[in-house]
Each structure stands twice: as structure tokens, then as C-alpha cells.
Write a protein that holds these residues in place. Structure first.
Motif, mmCIF file in Angstrom:
data_model
loop_
_atom_site.group_PDB
_atom_site.id
_atom_site.type_symbol
_atom_site.label_atom_id
_atom_site.label_comp_id
_atom_site.label_asym_id
_atom_site.label_seq_id
_atom_site.Cartn_x
_atom_site.Cartn_y
_atom_site.Cartn_z
ATOM 1 N N GLN A 69 0.801 -1.216 0.000
ATOM 2 C CA GLN A 69 0.000 0.000 0.000
ATOM 3 C C GLN A 69 0.836 1.269 0.000
ATOM 4 O O GLN A 69 0.418 2.287 -0.545
ATOM 5 C CB GLN A 69 -0.953 -0.030 1.197
ATOM 6 N N TRP A 70 2.009 1.234 0.620
ATOM 7 C CA TRP A 70 2.874 2.405 0.653
ATOM 8 C C TRP A 70 3.912 2.410 -0.457
ATOM 9 O O TRP A 70 4.415 3.464 -0.825
ATOM 10 C CB TRP A 70 3.600 2.493 2.000
ATOM 11 N N GLY A 71 4.247 1.227 -0.976
ATOM 12 C CA GLY A 71 5.301 1.144 -1.971
ATOM 13 C C GLY A 71 4.807 0.821 -3.367
ATOM 14 O O GLY A 71 4.956 1.612 -4.294
ATOM 15 N N LEU A 72 4.164 -0.344 -3.524
ATOM 16 C CA LEU A 72 3.851 -0.826 -4.866
ATOM 17 C C LEU A 72 2.755 -0.014 -5.549
ATOM 18 O O LEU A 72 2.883 0.348 -6.721
ATOM 19 C CB LEU A 72 3.446 -2.301 -4.799
ATOM 20 N N ILE A 73 1.660 0.262 -4.835
ATOM 21 C CA ILE A 73 0.544 0.972 -5.479
ATOM 22 C C ILE A 73 0.961 2.354 -5.965
ATOM 23 O O ILE A 73 0.747 2.703 -7.130
ATOM 24 C CB ILE A 73 -0.679 1.033 -4.549
ATOM 25 N N PRO A 74 1.577 3.214 -5.118
ATOM 26 C CA PRO A 74 1.958 4.527 -5.636
ATOM 27 C C PRO A 74 3.117 4.479 -6.631
ATOM 28 O O PRO A 74 3.127 5.237 -7.603
ATOM 29 C CB PRO A 74 2.332 5.316 -4.370
ATOM 30 N N ARG A 75 4.103 3.606 -6.402
ATOM 31 C CA ARG A 75 5.266 3.602 -7.298
ATOM 32 C C ARG A 75 4.909 3.040 -8.664
ATOM 33 O O ARG A 75 5.381 3.544 -9.696
ATOM 34 C CB ARG A 75 6.410 2.791 -6.689
ATOM 35 N N LEU A 76 4.089 2.013 -8.711
ATOM 36 C CA LEU A 76 3.681 1.434 -9.989
ATOM 37 C C LEU A 76 2.453 2.108 -10.562
ATOM 38 O O LEU A 76 2.022 1.774 -11.669
ATOM 39 C CB LEU A 76 3.412 -0.067 -9.819
ATOM 40 N N ASP A 77 1.884 3.060 -9.799
ATOM 41 C CA ASP A 77 0.689 3.793 -10.227
ATOM 42 C C ASP A 77 -0.424 2.828 -10.640
ATOM 43 O O ASP A 77 -1.038 2.964 -11.695
ATOM 44 C CB ASP A 77 1.024 4.743 -11.382
ATOM 45 N N LEU A 78 -0.680 1.861 -9.776
ATOM 46 C CA LEU A 78 -1.682 0.850 -10.090
ATOM 47 C C LEU A 78 -3.082 1.417 -9.924
ATOM 48 O O LEU A 78 -3.401 2.070 -8.934
ATOM 49 C CB LEU A 78 -1.514 -0.355 -9.160
ATOM 50 N N GLY A 79 -3.923 1.161 -10.910
ATOM 51 C CA GLY A 79 -5.323 1.523 -10.814
ATOM 52 C C GLY A 79 -6.104 0.441 -10.092
ATOM 53 O O GLY A 79 -5.562 -0.621 -9.739
ATOM 54 N N PRO A 80 -7.400 0.663 -9.878
ATOM 55 C CA PRO A 80 -8.211 -0.304 -9.120
ATOM 56 C C PRO A 80 -8.226 -1.700 -9.725
ATOM 57 O O PRO A 80 -8.077 -2.692 -9.011
ATOM 58 C CB PRO A 80 -9.605 0.328 -9.128
#
Length: 450
Positions: free
Chosen positions: A318-329
Motif C-alpha cells: 500500500q505504501w510502496g507498490l501501489i503509488p510507485r507502480l501507479d496501479l489503478g483499481p
């Protein structure tokens, strides 16, 4: 011939007002509300297998003790979400914290009386379940209010990251809870100590919330008559529009399986059941595989260590992968559920504390991607004016996963390891196949609407 004054070009329309952002101080308070409840609940989960063993209660009954609370959560969360639109988010957060404090205080007292031999084990567990229902009935007011507060103040293109930050407070709480729980097992309070200590922490959080978070005016409630005449042919209340919504109509009642929400609700229910089963099994798995049934007090540490490892993996997602990879829903949901399935296989094979922690961490990493992806997908599927109700739907779906899934997982696990873990992997596979076909594309969901 007189000169004709040229027509002035039309002035460009004024730019849309910038999306509102939440000040850091307010975000910290919202973070603290979710952090406290998450830490308290995971601290409880880390000691309950040992408490059940000490009381001589079957594992399945320990899991079923949460069922009534989870059912109340499903029923009450949408009600409180609607109230948050009418009464304000802060009031519902405060109500939720009051439910948390009262529940943990009474749960700790009932279990202490049972462990001390003052109450029979049966009545200690029944009274624990009754006290736990206060969390399901009233504690369910806080999460949808927090989600609605954040979602209604962030633009669509940034909402996944904003909701992921709030979800990460739950993740951080799941690190802190198991880490602190063994330290709270004190000589006088015993295994009931974490309940009573977290009730005190909840009280501090409630006081900070009441003093530091400004009162918020209802933003999307109807400003007409409260009730329609019973004989009218349709709604007669006149509703004024919110400035941020422009021509957006007043929200009607959101239902779980309406077309906009159906794919997210179905995937959330199935994936949530898989996650709930893993949470239900993990503590008992540690006691069995490490041979700690004969010394349940010693099991709190290893169980807490495994839960903490999983929580750190959740934070990484939640702190690393989602923002860094800019993952959508959609991407977060599908990648997450696939990783969770792989972690479940490793967990089922684990025989030592290291392999158990590794498998649980991989599964938690997957669910750490899946949960915020599903939450933000539900939020983005509806309008800004419907965020309170969307928060209620999300909370209800999460609560529904814990009505019977943990007990079912423990029951299957008690008969055969592979029955429990096999069902979890099957649920993850169904979510992946269904979600690949039904979930809306990220590019369409995250586009800001004018």
C-alpha cells in the motif's frame, strides 16, 4: 463608412476550481482513528487462539464468536454511512470510536473473568461475543465516515492513492497490534491485557478527534422535507445541488448489486472470504505446526510475529507498490488476488516459523493490493455525492466476509489442511477469472469528470 468595432472574442470559461485537499493535521487524525481500531483488532487476533486454548474451547467456537459482530457490521455500516451524509463525518467517527472503546473494555473484562476461573468458559465466551457486538453495531460507524471524508475531498485521478493511504493506516495498525500484544500480557491482566490497554488508547484517540477535527457540515444531504407524503406519486422534497457536483443529480439509495457496483461487490465478497479464512486459520496453524498447544501463553509471541510479518507486507503493497507502480483499481485487484493465491500455497506447505511467516507475508502482500484496489474501484464507480453510501457498501462487504468465513476456514482446516487452503486458492482463482472479464478498465475509472 464608419468603422465597425470588431467583436471581442468570447472569454474562455473560468477554470474548474481546484480539487480540495485535506490538511495534514486532519489526515493524521483520520489516520489515527483507523490505526487504533486496526491495531486493537489485530492484537486481539494474536491472543485469541491462546485464550481459546487456555479456556479449553474448541477453535471453531472462538472463530464463531466474531460472527454476530460481523453480521451487525453488515447491517449497521450502511445506516451509519447514510447518517454521515446527514449528520456529518466527525459525529460518526466519534460514535465508532465509542463503540470500539466500550467493546474492548467489556471484552477484556469478560475474558479476564473467564481466565481467572470466576466465570465458566462457556459464559465467558458468550459474554465476549455479546460485548464484541458493540463493535459491530457502533464501531462500524467510523470506517465509512473516514472513507467518505477522504473520497469527497480528493479528485478522481488521485483517489486510489488517497484511499490507499487510509487503508495503509489499517496496515500499519496490523504491524503495531501484534508487536505490542505480547508486551501487554501483564501479570495481573494476563492474556486479557491487550483489550484493556487498547480501550485506553481508543479513549485518547477519541479525545483528540473531538478536540482537533473541525465540525463538518453535511455536504450532500437533501435540503427539503424530511419525508414524502405516503400518498404522493414520487419524491416531493426539493434538493439543492452541491457546488462541487455541478449538474449531478441528488444521490438515490445505492444497492449492492446495481450495475455500477456489481463487479466490485462480487469480487470484494469472494476475495474478502478468502482473506477472512486465512486470518482465521493463521493463529491456530502456528500453534499446531510449532507444537505450542500445550503452552498457549507462549503462542502469543509466534502468532504475533507471523501476523506482524504479514502486516509489513501489506504496508509494502500500500505504501510502496501501489503509488510507485501507479496501479489503478483493476490492476491492483487482479495482481493482488493472484499473489494472494500463491502465498496461500506457500502457507499451506509451511512447517517452520520462517516458511509460515513467508507464506503469510506473500498472501498479505496480495490482499494488500487487492483491498485498496477494490475499495477505490467501488468509490470511483459512483459519483462524489454518493461517497458516503459507497463507504457503507465497502464496509458492509468487508463485514460480510467475516460472518462465517473464518469459522468455515477453521472447521475445514481442523478436518484437513488442504480442504481449508484449497478453498482459499479456489476463491482467489474465481475472483481473478471473473474480475478479468467484469471489472471496468482503469483508464475509464480514474479519468477526472468535469
Amino acid at each position: 463608412m464608419a468603422d465597425v468595432e470588431p467583436t471581442a472574442p468570447l472569454a474562455p470559461p473560468p477554470p474548474a476550481p481546484p480539487a480540495r485537499t485535506i490538511p495534514r493535521g486532519r489526515m493524521a487524525l483520520l489516520f489515527a482513528v483507523m490505526l487504533t481500531t486496526a491495531a486493537g483488532n489485530t492484537a486481539m487476533q494474536s491472543v485469541m487462539p491462546s485464550i481459546g486454548t487456555s479456556l479449553g474451547v474448541n477453535d471453531v467456537w472462538i472463530s464463531l464468536a466474531y460472527s454476530w459482530s460481523a453480521l451487525l457490521w453488515v447491517i449497521c455500516a450502511p445506516i451509519w454511512a447514510q447518517k454521515s451524509d446527514q449528520r456529518g463525518r466527525k459525529a460518526m467517527m466519534a460514535l465508532g470510536m465509542l463503540g470500539f472503546i466500550a467493546s474492548f473494555l467489556l471484552c477484556g473484562l469478560m475474558l479476564w473473568l473467564g481466565l481467572a476461573g470466576i466465570l465458566p468458559a462457556f459464559w465467558a465466551l458468550m459474554l465476549f461475543a455479546a460485548a464484541r457486538s458493540l463493535y459491530g453495531g457502533f464501531g462500524s460507524a467510523a470506517p465509512p465516515a473516514v472513507q467518505a471524508y477522504v473520497a469527497s475531498r480528493t479528485p478522481r485521478s488521485e483517489r486510489t492513492q488517497a484511499l490507499s493511504l487510509i487503508a495503509s493506516s489499517f496496515g500499519l495498525g496490523t504491524v503495531i497490534g501484534p508487536a505490542l500484544a505480547p508486551l501487554m500480557v501483564m501479570p495481573v491482566l494476563g492474556l486479557a491485557g491487550p483489550f484493556l490497554v487498547f480501550a485506553l488508547i481508543g479513549l485518547v484517540t477519541l479525545i483528540a478527534l473531538r478536540l482537533r477535527l473541525p465540525d463538518d457540515e453535511p455536504q450532500f444531504a437533501a435540503r427539503g422535507s424530511a419525508y414524502d407524503a405516503p400518498y404522493s406519486g414520487g419524491p416531493t422534497a426539493e434538493v439543492s445541488k452541491d457546488e462541487d457536483e455541478g449538474d449531478e443529480p441528488a444521490p438515490g439509495k445505492l444497492r449492492w448489486f446495481e450495475p455500477r457496483l456489481r463487479p466490485w461487490v462480487i469480487s470484494g465478497l469472494l476475495g474478502g472470504h478468502a482473506q477472512a479464512m486465512i486470518l482465521g486459520i493463521a493463529g491456530f496453524l502456528v500453534l499446531d505446526r510449532l507444537g505450542l498447544r500445550g503452552d498457549p501463553a507462549a503462542g502469543a509471541g509466534p502468532v504475533g510475529l507471523v501476523l506482524m510479518a504479514g502486516a509489513i507486507a501489506t504496508l509494502l503493497a500500500q505504501w510502496g507498490l501501489i503509488p510507485r507502480l501507479d496501479l489503478g483499481p483493476r490492476a491492483a485487484s487482479l495482481w493482488g488476488i493472484a499473489i494472494a493465491a500463491a502465498g496461500t500455497v506457500v502457507l499451506g506447505l509451511g512447517q517452520t516459523i520462517h516458511t509460515i511467516a513467508l507464506g503469510y507475508s506473500i498472501a498479505s502482500l496480495g490482499f494488500g493490493l487487492f483491498r485498496p484496489g477494490n475499495t477505490s474501484g467501488t468509490s470511483l464507480a459512483v459519483t462524489r455525492a454518493e461517497q458516503g453510501q459507497a463507504g457503507g457498501v465497502t464496509a458492509s462487504v468487508a463485514g460480510a466476509s467475516f460472518i462465517y468465513a473464518p469459522a468455515l476456514g477453521v472447521w475445514l482446516y481442523s478436518h484437513s489442511d488442504w480442504l481449508g487452503f484449497g478453498l482459499i486458492v479456489a476463491l482467489c482463482a474465481i475472483v481473478f477469472v471473473y474480475g478479468s472479464r467484469a471489472l471496468q478498465a482503469d483508464s475509464a475509472l480514474t479519468q477526472d469528470r468535469r
